[in-house]
Motif scaffolding. Structure first.
Motif, PDB file in Angstrom:
ATOM      1  N   ARG A  29     -33.297 -10.533  27.499  1.00 15.25           N
ATOM      2  CA  ARG A  29     -32.228 -10.617  28.387  1.00 15.25           C
ATOM      3  C   ARG A  29     -31.322  -9.161  28.041  1.00 15.25           C
ATOM      4  NH1 ARG A  29     -26.893 -14.420  27.559  1.00 15.25           N
ATOM      5  NH2 ARG A  29     -27.030 -13.746  25.436  1.00 15.25           N
ATOM      6  N   GLU A  30     -31.412  -8.538  26.910  1.00 12.37           N
ATOM      7  CA  GLU A  30     -30.710  -7.320  26.769  1.00 12.37           C
ATOM      8  C   GLU A  30     -31.451  -6.177  27.528  1.00 12.37           C
ATOM      9  OE1 GLU A  30     -31.434  -9.340  24.328  1.00 12.37           O
ATOM     10  OE2 GLU A  30     -29.492  -9.954  23.773  1.00 12.37           O
ATOM     11  N   PHE A  33     -30.732  -6.631  31.465  1.00 13.07           N
ATOM     12  CA  PHE A  33     -29.370  -6.176  31.549  1.00 13.07           C
ATOM     13  C   PHE A  33     -29.137  -4.731  31.516  1.00 13.07           C
ATOM     14  CE2 PHE A  33     -24.986  -5.251  30.708  1.00 13.07           C
ATOM     15  CZ  PHE A  33     -24.317  -6.387  31.309  1.00 13.07           C
ATOM     16  N   ASP A  88     -19.332  -8.301  31.136  1.00 12.26           N
ATOM     17  CA  ASP A  88     -19.581  -9.125  29.799  1.00 12.26           C
ATOM     18  C   ASP A  88     -21.141  -8.932  29.675  1.00 12.26           C
ATOM     19  OD1 ASP A  88     -19.038 -10.677  27.803  1.00 12.26           O
ATOM     20  OD2 ASP A  88     -18.893 -12.628  28.862  1.00 12.26           O
ATOM     21  N   GLU A  91     -24.443 -10.670  29.193  1.00 14.15           N
ATOM     22  CA  GLU A  91     -24.369 -12.133  30.162  1.00 14.15           C
ATOM     23  C   GLU A  91     -23.972 -12.033  31.506  1.00 14.15           C
ATOM     24  OE1 GLU A  91     -21.853 -14.637  27.762  1.00 14.15           O
ATOM     25  OE2 GLU A  91     -22.891 -14.308  25.975  1.00 14.15           O
ATOM     26  N   ARG A  92     -23.138 -11.160  32.048  1.00 16.03           N
ATOM     27  CA  ARG A  92     -22.505 -11.458  33.388  1.00 16.03           C
ATOM     28  C   ARG A  92     -21.740 -10.190  33.903  1.00 16.03           C
ATOM     29  NH1 ARG A  92     -18.680 -15.537  36.141  1.00 16.03           N
ATOM     30  NH2 ARG A  92     -16.788 -14.526  36.454  1.00 16.03           N
ATOM     31  N   THR A 112     -25.432 -13.352  36.707  1.00 17.60           N
ATOM     32  CA  THR A 112     -25.654 -13.780  35.326  1.00 17.60           C
ATOM     33  C   THR A 112     -26.772 -13.780  34.851  1.00 17.60           C
ATOM     34  OG1 THR A 112     -26.214 -16.134  36.419  1.00 17.60           O
ATOM     35  CG2 THR A 112     -24.016 -15.816  35.724  1.00 17.60           C
ATOM     36  N   PHE A 113     -27.053 -13.299  33.359  1.00 19.32           N
ATOM     37  CA  PHE A 113     -28.432 -12.994  32.955  1.00 19.32           C
ATOM     38  C   PHE A 113     -28.259 -14.082  31.645  1.00 19.32           C
ATOM     39  CE2 PHE A 113     -26.741  -9.402  34.597  1.00 19.32           C
ATOM     40  CZ  PHE A 113     -27.704  -8.494  34.896  1.00 19.32           C
ATOM     41  N   GLU A 114     -29.220 -15.063  31.816  1.00 24.19           N
ATOM     42  CA  GLU A 114     -29.367 -16.269  30.754  1.00 24.19           C
ATOM     43  C   GLU A 114     -30.840 -16.211  30.160  1.00 24.19           C
ATOM     44  OE1 GLU A 114     -29.611 -21.180  30.895  1.00 24.19           O
ATOM     45  OE2 GLU A 114     -28.251 -19.950  32.454  1.00 24.19           O
ATOM     46  N   ALA A 115     -30.557 -16.152  28.677  1.00 18.39           N
ATOM     47  CA  ALA A 115     -31.909 -16.107  28.041  1.00 18.39           C
ATOM     48  C   ALA A 115     -32.767 -17.504  28.015  1.00 18.39           C
ATOM     49  CB  ALA A 115     -31.556 -15.887  26.208  1.00 18.39           C
ATOM     50  N   THR A 120     -35.870 -14.017  30.683  1.00 14.65           N
ATOM     51  CA  THR A 120     -34.388 -14.006  31.146  1.00 14.65           C
ATOM     52  C   THR A 120     -34.242 -14.599  32.490  1.00 14.65           C
ATOM     53  OG1 THR A 120     -34.039 -12.064  29.877  1.00 14.65           O
ATOM     54  CG2 THR A 120     -32.304 -12.457  31.697  1.00 14.65           C
TER      55      THR A 120
END
Length: 168
Positions: A29-30, A33, A88, A91-92, A112-115, A120
């Protein structure tokens, strides 16, 4: 999903103005993002197939702006502008996207970015100012296919970073 008192699904008040596109990307996810929020990455993948992007200015912070040109495969240039409303990490992101700062047809997007394990899930939830603007974006500008292609380009780009051992 929420339901009404009769047990039927509740309809969002903006449902006829929305486009929702999502994709699972095989990367942390990181990193996904970061690829979405740093100009050095964005210019490498942003846009539908055949498009390239030239950034004129970029400031990634709440209230900051991204002013850029998208170059179509037919040589047409499209002026684009995004202002970041809420950030954020990781995450967002909430943004407003249009052709310019005063574009009456600018649309809101929540990303939105969800693990999802080692992967992701990214979701782009876009709300247009009217059903007519949404329909024009879908029919004339192929917004759904373009959004899917853009997330595919992101997945390919981030996959290349992972294969090359660049995970920062």
């Amino acid at each position: 999903m929420s339901t009404t008192g009769q047990g039927t699904p509740a309809q969002s008040a903006t449902a006829d103005r929305e486009i929702v596109i999502s994709r699972v990307i095989d990367a942390p996810r990181e990193l996904v993002f970061e690829a979405f929020t740093e100009v050095r990455h964005l210019s490498r993948w942003w846009g539908p197939e055949g498009f390239t992007t030239t950034t004129r200015s970029f400031e990634f912070r709440a209230g900051g702006e991204w002013d850029f040109l998208m170059h179509g495969p037919d040589g047409t240039d499209y002026t684009e502008w995004i202002t970041w409303i809420e950030i954020d990490p990781p995450e967002r992101i909430v943004l407003l996207h249009g052709e310019s700062r005063d574009d009456p047809n600018a649309f809101d997007s929540v990303l939105t970015f969800e693990a999802d394990g080692e992967a992701t899930r990214i979701e782009m939830h876009t709300v247009f100012p009217s059903k007519e603007v949404r329909d024009e974006a879908v029919e004339k500008y192929h917004a759904i296919e373009g959004g899917q292609q853009t997330l595919s380009s992101l997945a390919d780009y981030v996959g290349e970073l992972v294969r090359n051992g660049v995970e920062d």
